[in-house]
Design an enzyme around this catalytic site. Structure first.
Site, mmCIF file in Angstrom:
data_model
loop_
_atom_site.group_PDB
_atom_site.id
_atom_site.type_symbol
_atom_site.label_atom_id
_atom_site.label_comp_id
_atom_site.label_asym_id
_atom_site.label_seq_id
_atom_site.Cartn_x
_atom_site.Cartn_y
_atom_site.Cartn_z
ATOM 1 N N LYS A 175 2.855 7.545 4.302
ATOM 2 C CA LYS A 175 1.993 6.328 4.469
ATOM 3 C C LYS A 175 1.512 5.653 6.000
ATOM 4 C CE LYS A 175 5.045 4.533 0.685
ATOM 5 N NZ LYS A 175 5.718 4.162 0.022
ATOM 6 N N HIS B 82 -5.056 -13.217 9.645
ATOM 7 C CA HIS B 82 -4.393 -12.243 9.770
ATOM 8 C C HIS B 82 -4.978 -10.614 10.082
ATOM 9 C CE1 HIS B 82 -2.188 -14.881 7.734
ATOM 10 N NE2 HIS B 82 -3.067 -15.462 7.078
ATOM 11 N N LYS C 254 23.041 14.688 -6.796
ATOM 12 C CA LYS C 254 23.208 13.922 -6.258
ATOM 13 C C LYS C 254 22.421 12.900 -7.760
ATOM 14 C CE LYS C 254 20.899 14.581 -2.904
ATOM 15 N NZ LYS C 254 21.359 15.817 -2.232
ATOM 16 N N PRO D 123 0.739 -1.012 -0.232
ATOM 17 C CA PRO D 123 -0.330 -0.085 0.156
ATOM 18 C C PRO D 123 0.944 0.853 0.008
ATOM 19 C CG PRO D 123 -1.003 -2.019 1.379
ATOM 20 C CD PRO D 123 0.567 -2.108 0.928
ATOM 21 N N GLU D 124 0.889 2.188 -1.365
ATOM 22 C CA GLU D 124 1.112 3.544 -1.326
ATOM 23 C C GLU D 124 0.326 4.400 -0.606
ATOM 24 O OE1 GLU D 124 3.494 3.721 -4.719
ATOM 25 O OE2 GLU D 124 4.081 1.642 -4.576
ATOM 26 N N ARG E 295 14.348 -2.763 -6.750
ATOM 27 C CA ARG E 295 12.753 -2.969 -6.964
ATOM 28 C C ARG E 295 12.660 -2.977 -8.558
ATOM 29 N NH1 ARG E 295 13.056 1.374 -3.234
ATOM 30 N NH2 ARG E 295 11.591 0.836 -1.297
ATOM 31 N N ARG F 185 1.289 -10.674 5.714
ATOM 32 C CA ARG F 185 2.563 -10.150 5.829
ATOM 33 C C ARG F 185 3.388 -9.704 7.364
ATOM 34 N NH1 ARG F 185 5.903 -9.494 -0.016
ATOM 35 N NH2 ARG F 185 7.353 -10.055 1.376
#
EC number: 3.2.2.23
Length: 273
Positions: free
Chosen positions: A57, A91, A151, A2-3, A260, A110
């Protein structure tokens, strides 16, 4: 995972049922999530939920007895139901029950989320170190350009860094870079001011659209009303490896960047030589 749009969707879904309510009990079935669940949560009987908010988040319940920080982790979701409506499943780790019989249920296969108590969320170490909100006025092209100087990190990793800007997770970073026509491996220091203007604009657009669509459901995330997020139906590159780009027909590629999976169109998002 979830973002930001998924957490914002969760906030908007549960707020009407919790704002102004009195906590009857918080039932903790699993003591250890990402971190140990705060013991203080089981002693909040009588606390009034005076406001709900989101920072990055984190979903925050502001009460008369301190604040509750909730993070959905990798696979968490929140649901609203009536007390005794449905037995807790394997869960279902935490239930917040109000005096009028509403239940905020936290499900997390999880177990990588968190439920923490703090006196003041704004002063908690998890919150104080965060960068600006992407949909706020403080997230500007000038800000992003200034932070990108010197950067050498890939631009995808740069915009996913919560010190730079919060809530731009993997899905939305891939989608934003596609819309901005930027290769995910472009060094952040090589961004031009014009590219920063475009990137900030599309990040805001992508996240706002995802919130309207109820977030993105790829596996575990569901909205508080049990419905999936519908933004997955309009993804341009994320999860579309070996499929044709909707803009030019070139085959979408995938590459691991910063541990990722990253998805991009090699034609629309050319890496300058």
């Amino acid at each position: 995972m979830p973002e930001l749009p998924e957490v914002e969707t969760s906030l908007r879904g549960v707020e009407p049922y919790l704002h102004g309510k009195i906590i009857k009990q918080i039932v903790v079935r699993t003591q250890k999530l990402r971190w140990a669940v705060s013991d203080e949560l089981q002693h909040m009987q009588g606390a009034k939920i005076v406001a709900l908010s989101r920072r990055a988040k984190y979903l925050i319940l502001h009460t008369t007895q301190g604040d509750i920080l909730i993070h959905l982790g990798m696979s968490g979701s929140l649901g609203i139901l009536q007390e005794n409506q449905q037995p807790a499943g394997k869960h279902d780790h935490v239930d917040l029950i109000t005096q009028d019989g509403m239940v905020l249920r936290y499900n997390d296969p999880r177990k990588f989320g968190c439920w923490l108590w703090t006196k003041n969320a704004e002063q908690h170490e998890l919150i104080t170190r965060l960068g600006p909100e992407p949909l706020s006025e403080s997230f500007t092209a000038a800000y992003l350009f200034a932070r990108s100087r010197n950067k050498t990190v890939a631009v995808k990793n740069f915009i996913m860094n919560n010190d730079i800007v919060v809530g731009v997770g993997n899905i939305y970073a891939c989608e934003s870079l596609f819309m901005a026509e930027l290769h995910p491996e472009l060094a952040a220091q090589n961004l031009t001011e014009k590219q920063c203007e475009r990137l900030v604009k599309v990040i805001k657009e992508v996240l706002a659209k995802a919130i309207i669509q109820g977030g993105t459901t790829l596996k575990d995330f569901i909205q508080p009303d049990g419905k999936p997020g519908y933004f997955a139906q309009v993804l341009q590159v994320y999860g579309r490896k070996d499929e044709a780009c909707n803009d030019c027909g070139t085959i979408i590629e995938a590459k691991v960047i910063g541990q990722r999976n990253s998805y991009f169109c090699p034609h629309c998002q050319m890496l300058p030589r």
